[in-house]
Structure formats: structure tokens, C-alpha cells
Design an enzyme around this catalytic site. Structure first.
Site, short mmCIF file in Angstrom:
data_model
loop_
_atom_site.label_atom_id
_atom_site.label_comp_id
_atom_site.label_asym_id
_atom_site.label_seq_id
_atom_site.Cartn_x
_atom_site.Cartn_y
_atom_site.Cartn_z
N SER A 237 0.86 -10.21 -3.14
CA SER A 237 0.73 -8.75 -3.20
C SER A 237 -0.70 -8.26 -2.97
CB SER A 237 1.28 -8.26 -4.54
OG SER A 237 1.38 -6.86 -4.56
N ASP B 49 -0.35 -1.45 -0.45
CA ASP B 49 -1.01 -2.68 -0.88
C ASP B 49 -0.59 -3.82 0.06
OD1 ASP B 49 1.58 -3.04 -1.76
OD2 ASP B 49 0.99 -4.11 -3.58
N ASP C 287 1.52 -6.30 0.19
CA ASP C 287 2.91 -6.62 0.55
C ASP C 287 3.78 -5.37 0.63
OD1 ASP C 287 2.92 -6.15 -2.19
OD2 ASP C 287 4.41 -7.68 -2.64
N GLU D 57 4.74 3.73 -11.59
CA GLU D 57 3.54 3.42 -12.34
C GLU D 57 2.40 4.19 -11.68
OE1 GLU D 57 3.53 -0.81 -14.26
OE2 GLU D 57 3.90 -1.04 -12.12
#
EC number: 5.4.2.3
Length: 543
Positions: A64, A276, A278, A370
Site C-alpha cells: 500500500s 496511495d 495501491d 477514515e
């Protein structure tokens, strides 16, 4: 189970001495050169999980937003969700077993989980663009084949695309076609249908600058852009042609440094976003006319999306229960805006996507993000059926709103937070509501906040309750925090132990940056004194 073959193959993927790894929310992650044995063993575990669930299981090779030198692996459960907690424990146990114990651990897992070893198994595999990923995914395949599992290697995929493939394969194609083409077509068709409804004139052709973190997102967005180009033009930056993965770019860099990525020129009021490495997180940002940087994080994304969904439900006349799920890190202003202005109920869970996803499943429509930009919206099957019927039966204006909602449902990747899908949802909503990026940002003003870390001898001395917003131990800490919070306006603060290292994370917000900084520092001192701080005492925050 051919134990002889497993032992023989396992020796080719030997575990380095003394290496102990823990399967967490993000699976396993560490330096790529330490992962060969883990990949082989996760191939074995995926076969056992597939046999037990009688379903296709996914294995994604990625780290990630970590640096390019790292890599990692995570398993994807039948409906595209994260691996079940009991199997996370099996993963940790298997990854850390010494060579001579491998057979025993595999038999233990099979017996504990009542795995029928005669059952067929099917595993799908995806990987990101890291130099180490291709070789490591071959080690996964070795593990799958030695246990007699069938597999399909999708090669290069974003993490959410692999989640999508698993979900499609286990729902008999009802959710979509389990091909990259199927993914592009499903999302693009919904996006183009939606943006056709936007009442903007031709000269307002929409364009967006996208920082792809030098990762897989660039490859996939480039393959996909011609499908949706009539509704949106994307300009790709940090596309992997030069520059290292996640280095000085990507959603994590932009969020934590509060500045644009390298390699992207931004004119004032241009809409920009970052994925990001991935492509499972997204944040938006822009420069205002004075050149100030403005970040639009997961809280504001959730607010835009849930407000729009609520408006559509009101227009259709459906009283479905919609909920927004946040963590304690969500800015207090976003919670207040949702509850008081939009009248949307907000729920708080512990930090970690699996907690948010699980809670969101309790609603007809559950939206979770988030603050770091990882999130999606989930729609119950009953809702999907109801909206489809409404789109066919209602009179004009209501039918139009129901049709929009139907397209929005198709546009979300409900298997996982997905930067590409979220980007298209956001762009469609902004077009439909005629909002500029500044108007979106102005929905509410974030309260100034500060996050700090305090080193402690043992993070386990801190335990929390109420979705990590209150400390239970050590004695006296919560009382100290309560007293400190009373000194500042619009303030709150909480502490929680890190999931990975012996540090305690401190969060504080208040009506001014100076107050937030003071409060964070004072809470850090309380943690240091009461929770066994080590090293230097926390110093005041310097702006």
C-alpha cells in the site's frame, strides 16, 4: 494433503531465523526480502480458507502506502471483505512456524476449522507495481498449487480491484463481471449516466489533476479513462514513469505533510486529488487565490457523499436508515455538521477499516471513511431492490432521483474502499450539485487539531473504552485528560496505544491551533507521567 510435497517446496521458500511477523489490519508488511516464505505459506492458507468456505479467496501482494523497498500480503474473504479474525491468528501462526513445525500447524488449522481437504479450492491473485511483487506472487502460486488449489493470476491490479473480483466470483456474477474490463464498464457506465444529468453547460468541461503515487493507480486509470472521458478529463501525475512509489507523493504524504505532492504544478482553485500506492485511499486538495493549501480529507468526503444520499432519499420519499461511521480521529466539526445540519446519525468505532466496515453493514445505507481517505458506502440488498423498483415506478422527478441513486450504488465498490470508484462518485456529485472545490471545502471549517506520539515502556498499560475515546487504565489518566480539556474552548482529547509499536498516540482539538497544541502537549505529559513514559519528556509543540 501431500505433506511430503509441502515439506519439499517449503524448503525452497525457507523462513529466515528469528523473524516474527504479525498479521494486522493490512496483512503482513515488512522489507520485501523477508517475505518469500510468508507468500508461499499464505498460498497454502488461502487454499485451506477456500476449501472451508467453499468459495474463491483472494491474495493481494502489496504494501500500500509503504516505501517501495517494502512489500506485503493480505487475504480477501468471499464477499470482498478482510480476512476473518480467527484466520488472522492462523496466518500469524503459520507465517512464524519453524520448518519442522509446518506440517503440524497446517493439520491443526484444518482440524480446528473443520476443513474438508477433499473440497476443491480456487484462489485469485493480484499484485502492485513494486519491483519485488512479481517474484513474490509466484511464491504465492507455489503455495496454492502444492496444496492442489486452482488459481487465476490477474497480474497487476489495484487492491480494491482484487476485492471486486473476489466479490463478483462469489455472487455468481450478480455484482458484476469478474474481469478488469467488467470493472471498468460497470463503474464508467454508472458515472456517465449520472453526469448526463448534470446541468452544466458545455464550456464547463470538467478536469481533475490526479497524483497516482507512482503506483498501480496510474496504470489502471490510464486503461480506464477512455471509458468515462465524456464526463471527466483526468491529468495524471507521478504516474510511475519516473520517481519512486509513494516517495514525496501519494495520499499519505499529502495528508501527513499538509502540502501538495512533488511533480505537480497547481494553479489556484484547481481540483486535485492523490491516491496511495495501491489506490485504496484518496484525498482532495487545492490552492486558494492567496496560494494557501487546503486539504479535503476522508471526513469531508464522507460528508459530501452522505449529504447527497440523504437529499436523494428525501426527494424519492424513502425513509431508509442511513448512518455515517467515523473513528475518534474524525474532526469534531464534521460530526457536528452531519448531526446538526444534515440530520444524519453518526456512529464512532475503534480505529481500523474492519471495525468501520462491520458497523456500516448494520444500516440500509452505511457510509464510512477514515480521515486518511480510505472508505466507501454500503447498500443493503433490500435497498438495492427497493431503489430499482422506484426507478421504474415513480413519477418523473422522483424517478430521476431514484435513477441517480441506482447509478450511485453501481458506482461504489462495495467490497472495499477504492480510490478510483470514490473519485468518480465525488466528481459526479460535484457536477450534479454544481459545486466548486472551494464550496465543498466551505461546508464546514475543521477545528484545529494536533496529533503527537509518546514513547512508553509497554503500550499495554493503556486500555480504552467508548470506541477508544476514553482511557480505562492507567488509573487517573482519564481524569487528568478531563481536567485539561476543561481549560480550552470546543476542545476534546483522547489517547490510544499504537497497534504496532510501544508508543501512545495523542489527539487533541480546540478552537485555535495554539490551544490544540497546548492541550496535546499537556495530555502527552500526563501520559508520560502516568503510563510509564521513557526517553525525553514531551516538549511543547513548536509551530
Amino acid at each position: 494433503m501431500d505433506l511430503g510435497a509441502i515439506t519439499k517446496y517449503s524448503a525452497l521458500h525457507a523462513k529466515p531465523n528469528g523473524l516474527i511477523l504479525q498479521y494486522g489490519t493490512a496483512g503482513f508488511r515488512t522489507k520485501a526480502e523477508h517475505l518469500d516464505h510468508v507468500m508461499f505459506r499464505m498460498g497454502l492458507l488461502a487454499v485451506l480458507r477456500s476449501k472451508q468456505t467453499k468459495s474463491t479467496i483472494g491474495v493481494m501482494v502489496t504494501a500500500s502506502h509503504n516505501p517501495e523497498e517494502d512489500n506485503g500480503v493480505k487475504l480477501v474473504d468471499p464477499l470482498g471483505e478482510m480476512l476473518a479474525p480467527s484466520w488472522e491468528e492462523h496466518a500469524t501462526c503459520l507465517a512464524n512456524a519453524e520448518e519442522q513445525d509446518m506440517q503440524r500447524v497446517l493439520i491443526d488449522i484444518s482440524e480446528k476449522e473443520a476443513v474438508n481437504l477433499q473440497q476443491d479450492a480456487f484462489v485469485v491473485i493480484g499484485r502492485d507495481t513494486r519491483p519485488s511483487s512479481e517474484k513474490l506472487s509466484q511464491s504465492v502460486i507455489d503455495g496454492v498449487t502444492v496444496l492442489g488449489g486452482q488459481f487465476h493470476d490477474y497480474g497487476l491490479l489495484t487492491t480494491p480491484q482484487l476485492h471486486y473480483m473476489v466479490y463478483c466470483r462469489n455472487t455468481g456474477g450478480r455484482y458484476g463481471k469478474a474481469t478488469i474490463e467488467g470493472y471498468y464498464q460497470k463503474l464508467s457506465k454508472a458515472f456517465v449516466e449520472l453526469t448526463k444529468q448534470a446541468s452544466c453547460s458545455g464550456d464547463e468541461y470538467r478536469s481533475l489533476k490526479v497524483d497516482c503515487a507512482n503506483g498501480i493507480g496510474a496504470l489502471k486509470l490510464r486503461e480506464m479513462e477512455h471509458y468515462f472521458s465524456q464526463g471527466l478529463s483526468v491529468q495524471l501525475f507521478n504516474d510511475g514513469s519516473k520517481g519512486k512509489l509513494n516517495h514525496l507523493c501519494g495520499a499519505d504524504f499529502v495528508k501527513s505533510h499538509q502540502k501538495p505532492p512533488q511533480g505537480m504544478e497547481i494553479k489556484s482553485n484547481e481540483r486535485c486529488c492523490s491516491f496511495d500506492g495501491d489506490a485504496d485511499r484518496i484525498v482532495y486538495y487545492y490552492h486558494d487565490a492567496d496560494g494557501h493549501f487546503h486539504l479535503i480529507d476522508g471526513d469531508k468526503i464522507a460528508t459530501l457523499i452522505s449529504s447527497f444520499l440523504k437529499e436523494l432519499l428525501v426527494e424519492i420519499g424513502e425513509s431508509l436508515n442511513i448512518g455515517v461511521v467515523q473513528t475518534a480521529y474524525a474532526n469534531g466539526s464534521s460530526t457536528r455538521y452531519l448531526e446538526e445540519v444534515m440530520k444524519v446519525p453518526v456512529y464512532c468505532t475503534k480505529t481500523g477499516v474492519k471495525h468501520l466496515h462491520h458497523k456500516a453493514q448494520e444500516f440500509d445505507i452505511g457510509v464510512y471513511f477514515e480521515a486518511n481517505g480510505h472508505g466507501t458506502a454500503l447498500f443493503s440488498t433490500a435497498v438495492e431492490m427497493k431503489i430499482k423498483q422506484s426507478a421504474e415506478q415513480l413519477e418523473d422527478k422522483k424517478r430521476k432521483a431514484a435513477k441517480m441513486l441506482e447509478n450511485i450504488i453501481d458506482l461504489f465498490n462495495q467490497a472495499a474502499g477504492d480510490a478510483i470508484s470514490d473519485m468518480l462518485v465525488i466528481e459526479a456529485i460535484l457536477a450534479l450539485k454544481g459545486l466548486t472545490v472551494q464550496q465543498w471545502d466551505a461546508l464546514y471549517t475543521d477545528l484545529p487539531n494536533r496529533q503527537l506520539k509518546v514513547q512508553v515502556a509497554d503500550r499495554r498499560v493503556i486500555s480504552t473504552t467508548n470506541a477508544e475515546r476514553q482511557a480505562v487504565t492507567p488509573p487517573g489518566l482519564q481524569e487528568a485528560i478531563n481536567d485539561l480539556v476543561k481549560k480550552y474552548k470546543l476542545s476534546r482529547a483522547f489517547v490510544r496505544p499504537s497497534g504496532t509499536e510501544d508508543v501512545v498516540r495523542v489527539y487533541a482539538e480546540a478552537d485555535s491551533q495554539e490551544s490544540a497544541d497546548h492541550l496535546a502537549h499537556e495530555v502527552s505529559l500526563a501520559v508520560f507521567q502516568l503510563a510509564g513514559g521513557i526517553g525525553e519528556r514531551p516538549q511543547p509543540v513548536t509551530p
